[in-house]
Design an enzyme around this catalytic site. Sequence first.
Site, PDB file in Angstrom:
ATOM      1  N   HIS A 254      32.915  43.249  40.865  1.00  0.00           N
ATOM      2  CA  HIS A 254      33.583  42.737  42.055  1.00  0.00           C
ATOM      3  C   HIS A 254      32.919  43.412  43.253  1.00  0.00           C
ATOM      4  CE1 HIS A 254      36.725  41.215  39.396  1.00  0.00           C
ATOM      5  NE2 HIS A 254      36.810  42.426  38.885  1.00  0.00           N
TER       6      HIS A 254
ATOM      7  N   ALA B 130      41.985  45.870  38.896  1.00  0.00           N
ATOM      8  CA  ALA B 130      40.603  46.207  38.576  1.00  0.00           C
ATOM      9  C   ALA B 130      39.766  46.616  39.777  1.00  0.00           C
ATOM     10  CB  ALA B 130      39.942  45.008  37.890  1.00  0.00           C
TER      11      ALA B 130
ATOM     12  N   ASN C 153      42.813  37.422  40.321  1.00  0.00           N
ATOM     13  CA  ASN C 153      43.877  38.227  40.918  1.00  0.00           C
ATOM     14  C   ASN C 153      43.303  39.227  41.914  1.00  0.00           C
ATOM     15  OD1 ASN C 153      46.357  37.299  39.612  1.00  0.00           O
ATOM     16  ND2 ASN C 153      45.484  38.111  37.731  1.00  0.00           N
TER      17      ASN C 153
END
Length: 260
Positions: free
Chosen positions: A211, A112, A181
Amino acid sequence: MKVAILGCGAIGGVVARAVRDGEVPGADLVGVVHAERTDPPGLPVLDVEAAIEQADLIVECAGQRALAELGPSIVAAGTDLLAVSIGALADDALLAKLRDTGPGRLHLCSGAIGGLDVLAAAARMGGLSAVRIVTTKKAPTLIQKWMDEPAVQRLRTAVEPVELMRAPARAVTAAFPASANVAASVALAVGDWDLVEAAVVADPKAPLTSHVITAEGRAGDYRFEVRNHPSPANPATSGVVPHAVLAAVGRLAAPTGAFV
C-alpha cells in the site's frame, strides 16, 4: 473488559484465540459469533444477542456486510464496537448511525496500514490538496464476483502488473470490499471520500501486499509505503491485520501511555 468476536476466519480466529489465551491484558473472551456450520475448536460460540448481552466490546471481523447488518443493533444496545471492515463506512448513513447515535461507541482499527494520524493532522492544518493510495496484491486474490469471465481469465493468466481500477476511494471500496478497507481508512482519516484517489493493481509476481499512500497539503508532503506478508489462511488479507486488532483491543482494555 469482556470481549466477543464477530467472525472467526483468518482475522477473527487469531484474535479470539489470543484473547482466550490471556495475551491481551484486561480482556476476557466471552465467545465468538460464527456463521459456519462447524464450530471452531476450543472457542465458545454465541449468537449475536448473547454477545451483545455479555460483552463490553464486540470486535467485528466478519466483513462489510456483517458490519452493516449487525453494527447498528450493537451500538444501540450500548455495547462498544471495534470495526475492522471499515469499507462499509463509505455508506454515510451507516457511519452516522454507528458513530453518532450510541449509546455504544464506535472504534476503528487501522488494519494493514499506518500514517493515519499524520494524515488527519495534516488535513486539520489547512487541508490536503491531493491524497492517493495504490494497493498492489497477487492477481488471483483480486478476482471479484462482478467480473466477467474474460476479466477473470486475464487475472489468472497475467504475467505483468494490471491496474484494475482507479477512482475515488468510495467507488474502489465498494468494488473490492475485501481488499480496499485501507482506502476507506485513508478517506476517513482525512475526512473526505472524494479527495482520496485509490487504485488497485494486480501483480502476479508480487511477493508482498503493498500500500503506497501519498499526500500533499499546506502542512507538507507525505509518502508512506507498507509491504505486508499475506495471511497464510487467507492471502486476500495481510497477516498483520489480526495483530493490529489485538493492539486496538489492548488499548481499549487497559489504557496506558501507548499511542492511539
